[in-house]
Design a protein around this motif. Structure first.
Motif, PDB file in Angstrom:
ATOM      1  N   ILE A   1     112.435   8.412  36.539  1.00 28.29           N
ATOM      2  CA  ILE A   1     112.847   7.486  37.607  1.00 28.29           C
ATOM      3  C   ILE A   1     111.578   6.876  38.192  1.00 28.29           C
ATOM      4  O   ILE A   1     111.348   5.679  38.098  1.00 28.29           O
ATOM      5  CB  ILE A   1     113.688   8.193  38.686  1.00 28.29           C
ATOM      6  CG1 ILE A   1     114.998   8.716  38.096  1.00 28.29           C
ATOM      7  CG2 ILE A   1     113.971   7.237  39.843  1.00 28.29           C
ATOM      8  CD1 ILE A   1     115.882   9.458  39.060  1.00 28.29           C
ATOM      9  N   GLN A   2     110.756   7.757  38.773  1.00 21.85           N
ATOM     10  CA  GLN A   2     109.415   7.386  39.240  1.00 21.85           C
ATOM     11  C   GLN A   2     109.339   6.069  39.996  1.00 21.85           C
ATOM     12  O   GLN A   2     108.466   5.251  39.746  1.00 21.85           O
ATOM     13  CB  GLN A   2     108.435   7.403  38.052  1.00 21.85           C
ATOM     14  CG  GLN A   2     108.065   8.822  37.736  1.00 21.85           C
ATOM     15  CD  GLN A   2     107.576   9.025  36.330  1.00 21.85           C
ATOM     16  OE1 GLN A   2     108.041   8.363  35.394  1.00 21.85           O
ATOM     17  NE2 GLN A   2     106.656   9.945  36.160  1.00 21.85           N
ATOM     18  N   MET A   3     110.298   5.901  40.893  1.00 24.93           N
ATOM     19  CA  MET A   3     110.270   4.706  41.745  1.00 24.93           C
ATOM     20  C   MET A   3     110.986   5.035  43.050  1.00 24.93           C
ATOM     21  O   MET A   3     112.186   5.330  43.038  1.00 24.93           O
ATOM     22  CB  MET A   3     110.990   3.549  41.042  1.00 24.93           C
ATOM     23  CG  MET A   3     111.223   2.327  41.924  1.00 24.93           C
ATOM     24  SD  MET A   3     109.667   1.498  42.340  1.00 24.93           S
ATOM     25  CE  MET A   3     110.111   0.648  43.846  1.00 24.93           C
ATOM     26  N   PRO A   4     110.259   5.059  44.167  1.00 25.42           N
ATOM     27  CA  PRO A   4     110.958   5.284  45.436  1.00 25.42           C
ATOM     28  C   PRO A   4     111.665   4.005  45.868  1.00 25.42           C
ATOM     29  O   PRO A   4     111.031   2.940  45.959  1.00 25.42           O
ATOM     30  CB  PRO A   4     109.824   5.644  46.400  1.00 25.42           C
ATOM     31  CG  PRO A   4     108.609   5.015  45.820  1.00 25.42           C
ATOM     32  CD  PRO A   4     108.815   4.865  44.343  1.00 25.42           C
ATOM     33  N   ALA A   5     112.983   4.101  46.098  1.00 24.01           N
ATOM     34  CA  ALA A   5     113.718   2.903  46.527  1.00 24.01           C
ATOM     35  C   ALA A   5     113.176   2.412  47.866  1.00 24.01           C
ATOM     36  O   ALA A   5     113.257   1.222  48.181  1.00 24.01           O
ATOM     37  CB  ALA A   5     115.208   3.232  46.634  1.00 24.01           C
ATOM     38  N   THR A   6     112.605   3.352  48.637  1.00 26.82           N
ATOM     39  CA  THR A   6     112.081   2.982  49.961  1.00 26.82           C
ATOM     40  C   THR A   6     110.733   2.260  49.877  1.00 26.82           C
ATOM     41  O   THR A   6     110.167   1.893  50.907  1.00 26.82           O
ATOM     42  CB  THR A   6     111.927   4.248  50.816  1.00 26.82           C
ATOM     43  OG1 THR A   6     111.391   5.273  49.992  1.00 26.82           O
ATOM     44  CG2 THR A   6     113.239   4.692  51.395  1.00 26.82           C
ATOM     45  N   ALA A   7     110.214   2.065  48.655  1.00 23.40           N
ATOM     46  CA  ALA A   7     109.008   1.249  48.517  1.00 23.40           C
ATOM     47  C   ALA A   7     109.367  -0.238  48.480  1.00 23.40           C
ATOM     48  O   ALA A   7     108.533  -1.076  48.182  1.00 23.40           O
ATOM     49  CB  ALA A   7     108.247   1.642  47.256  1.00 23.40           C
ATOM     50  N   ARG A   8     110.630  -0.523  48.745  1.00 21.72           N
ATOM     51  CA  ARG A   8     111.084  -1.913  48.826  1.00 21.72           C
ATOM     52  C   ARG A   8     111.548  -2.189  50.251  1.00 21.72           C
ATOM     53  O   ARG A   8     112.299  -1.393  50.837  1.00 21.72           O
ATOM     54  CB  ARG A   8     112.264  -2.149  47.860  1.00 21.72           C
ATOM     55  CG  ARG A   8     111.935  -1.953  46.397  1.00 21.72           C
ATOM     56  CD  ARG A   8     111.065  -3.068  45.854  1.00 21.72           C
ATOM     57  NE  ARG A   8     111.801  -4.322  45.803  1.00 21.72           N
ATOM     58  CZ  ARG A   8     111.301  -5.494  46.232  1.00 21.72           C
ATOM     59  NH1 ARG A   8     110.089  -5.557  46.737  1.00 21.72           N
ATOM     60  NH2 ARG A   8     112.019  -6.602  46.156  1.00 21.72           N
ATOM     61  N   THR A   9     111.108  -3.307  50.802  1.00 21.55           N
ATOM     62  CA  THR A   9     111.583  -3.663  52.148  1.00 21.55           C
ATOM     63  C   THR A   9     113.083  -3.953  52.139  1.00 21.55           C
ATOM     64  O   THR A   9     113.728  -3.880  53.181  1.00 21.55           O
ATOM     65  CB  THR A   9     110.836  -4.904  52.666  1.00 21.55           C
ATOM     66  OG1 THR A   9     110.903  -5.913  51.661  1.00 21.55           O
ATOM     67  CG2 THR A   9     109.383  -4.582  52.969  1.00 21.55           C
ATOM     68  N   SER A  10     113.625  -4.193  50.965  1.00 26.00           N
ATOM     69  CA  SER A  10     115.076  -4.421  50.854  1.00 26.00           C
ATOM     70  C   SER A  10     115.854  -3.193  51.316  1.00 26.00           C
ATOM     71  O   SER A  10     117.014  -3.297  51.713  1.00 26.00           O
ATOM     72  CB  SER A  10     115.453  -4.694  49.397  1.00 26.00           C
ATOM     73  OG  SER A  10     114.536  -5.560  48.814  1.00 26.00           O
ATOM     74  N   VAL A  11     115.218  -2.013  51.248  1.00 19.50           N
ATOM     75  CA  VAL A  11     115.886  -0.787  51.687  1.00 19.50           C
ATOM     76  C   VAL A  11     115.467  -0.452  53.121  1.00 19.50           C
ATOM     77  O   VAL A  11     116.307  -0.099  53.957  1.00 19.50           O
ATOM     78  CB  VAL A  11     115.551   0.393  50.739  1.00 19.50           C
ATOM     79  CG1 VAL A  11     116.148   1.690  51.251  1.00 19.50           C
ATOM     80  CG2 VAL A  11     116.049   0.085  49.335  1.00 19.50           C
ATOM     81  N   THR A  12     114.174  -0.565  53.428  1.00 14.73           N
ATOM     82  CA  THR A  12     113.711  -0.104  54.745  1.00 14.73           C
ATOM     83  C   THR A  12     114.072  -1.070  55.875  1.00 14.73           C
ATOM     84  O   THR A  12     114.389  -0.622  56.972  1.00 14.73           O
ATOM     85  CB  THR A  12     112.187   0.134  54.739  1.00 14.73           C
ATOM     86  OG1 THR A  12     111.520  -1.105  54.486  1.00 14.73           O
ATOM     87  CG2 THR A  12     111.777   1.135  53.686  1.00 14.73           C
ATOM     88  N   ILE A  13     114.033  -2.381  55.619  1.00 11.50           N
ATOM     89  CA  ILE A  13     114.379  -3.323  56.699  1.00 11.50           C
ATOM     90  C   ILE A  13     115.847  -3.189  57.109  1.00 11.50           C
ATOM     91  O   ILE A  13     116.132  -3.069  58.304  1.00 11.50           O
ATOM     92  CB  ILE A  13     114.015  -4.778  56.304  1.00 11.50           C
ATOM     93  CG1 ILE A  13     112.483  -4.933  56.304  1.00 11.50           C
ATOM     94  CG2 ILE A  13     114.628  -5.786  57.275  1.00 11.50           C
ATOM     95  CD1 ILE A  13     111.988  -6.283  55.815  1.00 11.50           C
ATOM     96  N   PRO A  14     116.802  -3.147  56.168  1.00 13.22           N
ATOM     97  CA  PRO A  14     118.191  -2.939  56.600  1.00 13.22           C
ATOM     98  C   PRO A  14     118.374  -1.619  57.359  1.00 13.22           C
ATOM     99  O   PRO A  14     119.075  -1.583  58.370  1.00 13.22           O
ATOM    100  CB  PRO A  14     118.978  -2.916  55.284  1.00 13.22           C
ATOM    101  CG  PRO A  14     118.145  -3.693  54.348  1.00 13.22           C
ATOM    102  CD  PRO A  14     116.723  -3.432  54.738  1.00 13.22           C
ATOM    103  N   LEU A  15     117.714  -0.546  56.891  1.00 12.47           N
ATOM    104  CA  LEU A  15     117.839   0.746  57.590  1.00 12.47           C
ATOM    105  C   LEU A  15     117.311   0.613  59.022  1.00 12.47           C
ATOM    106  O   LEU A  15     117.950   1.076  59.976  1.00 12.47           O
ATOM    107  CB  LEU A  15     117.047   1.831  56.855  1.00 12.47           C
ATOM    108  CG  LEU A  15     117.704   2.485  55.639  1.00 12.47           C
ATOM    109  CD1 LEU A  15     116.775   3.536  55.051  1.00 12.47           C
ATOM    110  CD2 LEU A  15     119.032   3.119  56.016  1.00 12.47           C
ATOM    111  N   ALA A  16     116.131  -0.011  59.168  1.00 16.66           N
ATOM    112  CA  ALA A  16     115.552  -0.167  60.503  1.00 16.66           C
ATOM    113  C   ALA A  16     116.446  -1.040  61.380  1.00 16.66           C
ATOM    114  O   ALA A  16     116.623  -0.752  62.569  1.00 16.66           O
ATOM    115  CB  ALA A  16     114.157  -0.771  60.401  1.00 16.66           C
TER     116      ALA A  16
END
Lengths: 173, 261
Positions: B116-131
């Motif tokens: 897998i070796q990819m943190p989904a949270t390394a994308r602002t597409s995941v962190t901005i909606p969460l924030a």
């Protein structure tokens, strides 16, 4: 090709598709977790807390009961000890009393036996005196007869002997 | 000299797009294109729900295995995050914050999972909606629990401050509470995970280059060892960042509920 992609791609900007899917995922997670997945786990944790609290309370209750029971047993033991002492004391007094009665009765029996023996002795002595008297009369007659060498008749002598014995008897009383 | 240039030639850093910009797996060309990031987000939801389902179904009075793991996590969120930060009033938020924590944790941990070796949270597409979700949540909570007027007043106007200073403090409070907060939440998580991801990529690429150019095999253990150490460190960072995001959310909700300042 790669250079073109990297130039058009900005690593900081979000992409619409990723936003939609991540928000959807998070929404599904929150809804399903809150409605279905979390309550059983929380219920089990609450049940365990409740169980531990109940067990602690039960243990405390048992401890208090044990202490009360111990106090009651000690009280009963002290009562039983006092009762035992009282019984021993009563027994001792009864034994003293019985001893006194038995000794008194023994004395009475001894006295009674003594009186009976004395009465028997007196009766026996009377009988012996009578026998001796008869024997003595025979002996006196025999003796007199031998002394007088048959000079006198028995019929003449008997009244004299009787008179003599009566006098002797009167004299012995 | 020739050797070192050979090594440098062997190091083939991929362009940033290759390690972050994933091709659509479905719905390509549409606004809701589904790629690896979407798949990982769904996967983290599925793993979290799966763990809770197992823990709830095999629930026994003496917890073991998955049940123990899940209950320990819930206990951690309840005591360390909710009760310490919000207090008794925050207990209703335990499921919400637990979900948030697990969602971020698994999306972070994908960074070190082989293949897998990819943190989904390394994308602002995941962190901005969460924030933004957290941002909207704490404002709604504040308005509902204190009333709009009282909430914004308590959030913007510190008590016991001279009126003259308010001219300075109100804009600062406005900036820190309503503008910087969501931005900081999103950027902190995104920045940490992206940096970690790029570090791991870097050391993996160097190790690979040294391995391919067998002439420099002597120094291979150094970047390889660094890669192993960084992988361990990234596991720690994954948990730490999930915890930080969750506890800051709890702080904001606690303030909104009226326990702040």
């Amino acid at each position: 090709m790669l250079a073109a992609v990297s130039q058009s791609f900005n690593p900081i900007l979000p992409s619409a598709g990723e936003i939609i899917w991540s928000v959807l995922s998070f929404a599904i997670l929150l809804v399903v977790l809150a409605k279905f997945a979390f309550p059983p786990v929380a219920a089990m944790m609450n049940k365990r807390s409740e169980r531990i609290r109940e067990d602690l309370e039960a243990a405390e209750q048992a401890r208090r009961e044990a202490l009360a029971l111990k106090a009651q047993r000690e009280e009963e033991l002290a009562g039983a000890r006092m009762e035992a002492q009282r019984i021993v004391e009563d027994a001792r007094l009864l034994a003293e009393q019985m001893k006194g009665e038995i000794v008194a009765r023994g004395h009475q029996e001894i006295e009674a036996s003594k009186a009976q023996n004395e009465a028997l002795l007196a009766a026996e002595r009377g009988r012996v005196v009578l026998e001796l008297r008869a024997e003595l009369a025979g002996l006196a007659i025999e003796l007199s007869s031998r002394i007088l060498a048959h000079e006198l008749e028995r019929s003449e002598v008997d009244p004299l002997v009787e008179a003599f014995l009566a006098e002797a008897d009167a004299g012995s009383r | 000299m020739e050797g070192s240039s050979l090594i440098l030639a062997g190091i083939n850093f991929p362009p940033i797009a290759e390690v972050l910009n994933w091709k659509p797996l479905a719905f390509g060309g549409t606004a809701y294109a589904f790629n690896k990031i979407g798949l990982l987000a769904l996967l983290s939801t599925a793993i979290t729900l799966g763990l809770f389902a197992i823990a709830g179904r095999r629930a026994s009075l003496v917890p073991r295995g998955v049940q123990n793991l899940v209950e320990s996590s819930v206990d951690f969120i309840t005591n360390t995050v909710v009760l310490d930060v919000i207090g008794q009033a925050g207990l209703a938020w335990v499921p919400w914050l637990t979900g948030l924590f697990f969602f971020i944790l698994f999306n972070n941990l994908f960074e070190v999972i082989p293949f897998i070796q990819m943190p989904a949270t390394a994308r602002t597409s995941v962190t901005i909606p969460l924030a933004l979700i957290v941002y909207v949540t704490f404002i709604v909570v504040g308005v509902r629990s204190q009333g709009a007027r009282k909430y914004f007043k308590s959030a913007l106007v510190p008590e016991g401050v001279p009126v003259a200073l308010l001219l300075l403090l109100v804009p600062i409070e406005l900036l820190s509470t309503f503008i910087v907060r969501p931005f900081a939440l999103a950027v902190r998580l995104f920045g940490n995970m992206l940096a970690g991801h790029l570090l791991l990529v870097t050391f993996a690429v160097i190790s690979e280059a040294l391995f391919v150019k067998s002439i420099a095999l002597v120094v291979l253990p150094l970047p390889a060892a660094m890669l192993v150490a960084l992988t361990g460190y990234e596991i720690f960072v994954a948990a730490l960042q999930a915890f930080i995001f969750t506890i800051l959310t709890a702080v904001y909700i606690g303030e909104a509920l009226g326990g702040g300042h």
